[in-house]
Design an enzyme around this catalytic site. Structure first.
Site, mmCIF file in Angstrom:
data_model
loop_
_atom_site.group_PDB
_atom_site.id
_atom_site.type_symbol
_atom_site.label_atom_id
_atom_site.label_comp_id
_atom_site.label_asym_id
_atom_site.label_seq_id
_atom_site.Cartn_x
_atom_site.Cartn_y
_atom_site.Cartn_z
ATOM 1 N N SER A 1 54.480 9.193 51.617
ATOM 2 C CA SER A 1 54.204 7.911 51.305
ATOM 3 C C SER A 1 55.205 7.295 50.799
ATOM 4 O O SER A 1 56.218 7.240 50.375
ATOM 5 C CB SER A 1 53.316 6.969 51.629
ATOM 6 N N ASP B 1 49.888 8.185 62.721
ATOM 7 C CA ASP B 1 49.716 7.339 61.508
ATOM 8 C C ASP B 1 49.988 5.866 61.491
ATOM 9 O O ASP B 1 50.790 5.322 62.524
ATOM 10 C CB ASP B 1 51.322 7.869 60.638
ATOM 11 N N HIS C 1 47.506 8.720 58.053
ATOM 12 C CA HIS C 1 48.136 8.400 57.303
ATOM 13 C C HIS C 1 47.522 9.225 55.741
ATOM 14 O O HIS C 1 47.771 9.496 54.356
ATOM 15 C CB HIS C 1 48.630 7.202 56.959
#
Lengths: 301, 301
Positions: B148, B224, B257
């Site tokens: 991320s 996600d 995620h």
């Protein structure tokens, strides 16, 4: 018998879920996690029970246990319950080793614990029915493992329920709670001072009293701060030797009591379980009748 | 350049340590974790850098990343830094996506961030020197990955330092912070409103401006929640296609995620790194001179 899904995340080719339900045994809401590998629509998968140690919830092993890759590879459902009832209306103790987070897998009979602390009934009876009803579980193929207080739970539940589990193992278990401070504190609080009542909740005492399992696997870290005072695996080794129970006790130099230790051995213990959960009958030919505290089986004692 | 060991636990045939040191770059104490597999006394092992995402410390991947088994097998040191300076004297923001836990791997030039938020210098310069000095690290064999915001860090640090890393990969990275809300908020706060200054901290912009890597690997979960608004891997795919950078972008149906996603792909990404870190020269023959933003190398752009 309804359950509420709190979360579900895809992981390692399966689904890691967390669930909540109203427990009749504890009179509280209880949370547990289940990993289910991908499977054919009508398949039923073997179930590995993992019982956690003092202070833990379902979350510790779910996050740190490193079990999913191997469970997905071997097609094993992995169930991780909480270690006690919890909540504002539930009794507690200032110590980390009594009360919430420290149910010790017994049904308490003494105040203030009796109303909610029924972890034996919860783990032995209520939660298996829930898992059977809500997950693609083959309840004829179960195994059980646990860590520390949860190792105590796995050993005692396995010994009291001969034939239910095709494999029983533990990481750094409390093997003789009647003889160590953690166990003495908890068992006297939950069960009272009559030590005869403790023996059904003490793996070494159960074996001394005739309970048998075809074999046991225990991993123990030799830098575990609780080894000498609380865990004392030599007591289990002696009891198993006297009873003729084959115990594989693996001592790991330098390893401590943490999930760094557990996660290191998790895949190996799961493969040991998986070999015994594969096929319609276990490698030792243990059927549902099993070997029991009556001394039936290959034990010498 | 001293470091203090906060903890060390044996795990997977190695040692997982956590360390603290006084950082000159951030003017604060910083904590990071390092896993070192067992090795011959005078061996030097390749180093994999893992940069974490928003809200994370070193602890998230250290506990949930499931990297140790593969790092031990392949003989890889795994370094996990924090994501920002922290502490009472350090500026912060009520949002989770700015300030402490959200350093974005840049050196801030604006108030109130400039005094401490120097994560670019910390990760690119200060911490590598510390790792080289205190661990059995072969700094000629490094690779970098991240998740991320940390994927953004890995991509931009890799692109800005050609030849330093033999492998660059990411889990669900922010690939174009200049074009998404998370990045626009952070880069304007830390760097100001001159968007030209943002381009050195935006992987897509760096590639557009001529930065090159021999190849990239990105794993992305298709469930996600941040995929469409914040991550936008299609922007990286387009930039790599235009620049002739071979990008392996793997889309994983159903994955989110979280660390459930990361841990699922961790071993596979580490093997990809390990193949490129093995031996005296990488499989593509990338030496210390590497391929750079000057357009040297096999890129088409």
């Amino acid at each position: 018998m309804t359950i509420e899904q709190l979360s579900a995340s895809r992981a390692h080719g399966g689904v890691q879920g967390v669930y909540r339900h109203a427990s009749a045994a504890t009179g509280t809401d209880m949370v547990f996690s289940v990993f289910v590998p991908d499977h054919a629509p009508d398949a039923r998968l073997p179930v590995v029970w993992y019982l956690s140690g003092l202070t833990c919830t379902h979350a510790n092993v779910t996050e740190k246990g490193e079990f999913r890759a191997t469970c997905a590879e071997l097609g094993l459902i992995f169930v991780a319950p909480d270690t006690s009832p919890r909540g504002d209306g539930v009794a507690d103790d200032p110590g980390y080793d009594l009360g919430q987070g420290a149910g010790f897998y017994v049904d308490a009979v003494r105040a203030p614990w009796a109303p909610h602390f029924a972890m034996r009934t919860y783990i032995e009876t209520e939660l298996p029915a829930l898992v059977a009803a809500h997950f693609p579980a083959d309840m004829a193929r179960q195994s059980i493992m646990g860590h520390s207080m949860g190792g105590h739970g796995a050993l005692t539940i396995g010994l009291r329920n001969p034939g239910r589990f095709r494999a029983v193992s533990a990481f750094a278990p409390i093997v003789a709670p009647s003889q160590v401070p953690w166990g003495q504190k908890a068992l006297s609080a939950y069960l009272g001072d009559d030590r005869a009542a403790w023996r059904a909740h003490d793996a070494v005492a159960l074996i001394e009293d005739g309970a048998r399992l075809p074999e046991l696997l225990v991993d123990q870290g030799m830098d575990d701060a609780f080894l000498g005072e609380q865990l004392r695996p030599e007591l289990l080794a002696a009891a198993c030797a006297d009873a003729g129970i084959p115990l594989t006790l693996r001592r790991h130099i330098g390893y401590d009591h943490s999930y760094y230790f557990i996660s290191t051995l998790m895949a190996d213990q799961l493969r040991w379980h998986g070999a015994r959960l594969a096929g319609a009958a276990g490698p030792e030919g243990v059927g549902p009748e099993g070997v029991g505290p009556e001394g039936v089986g290959q034990g010498a004692g």
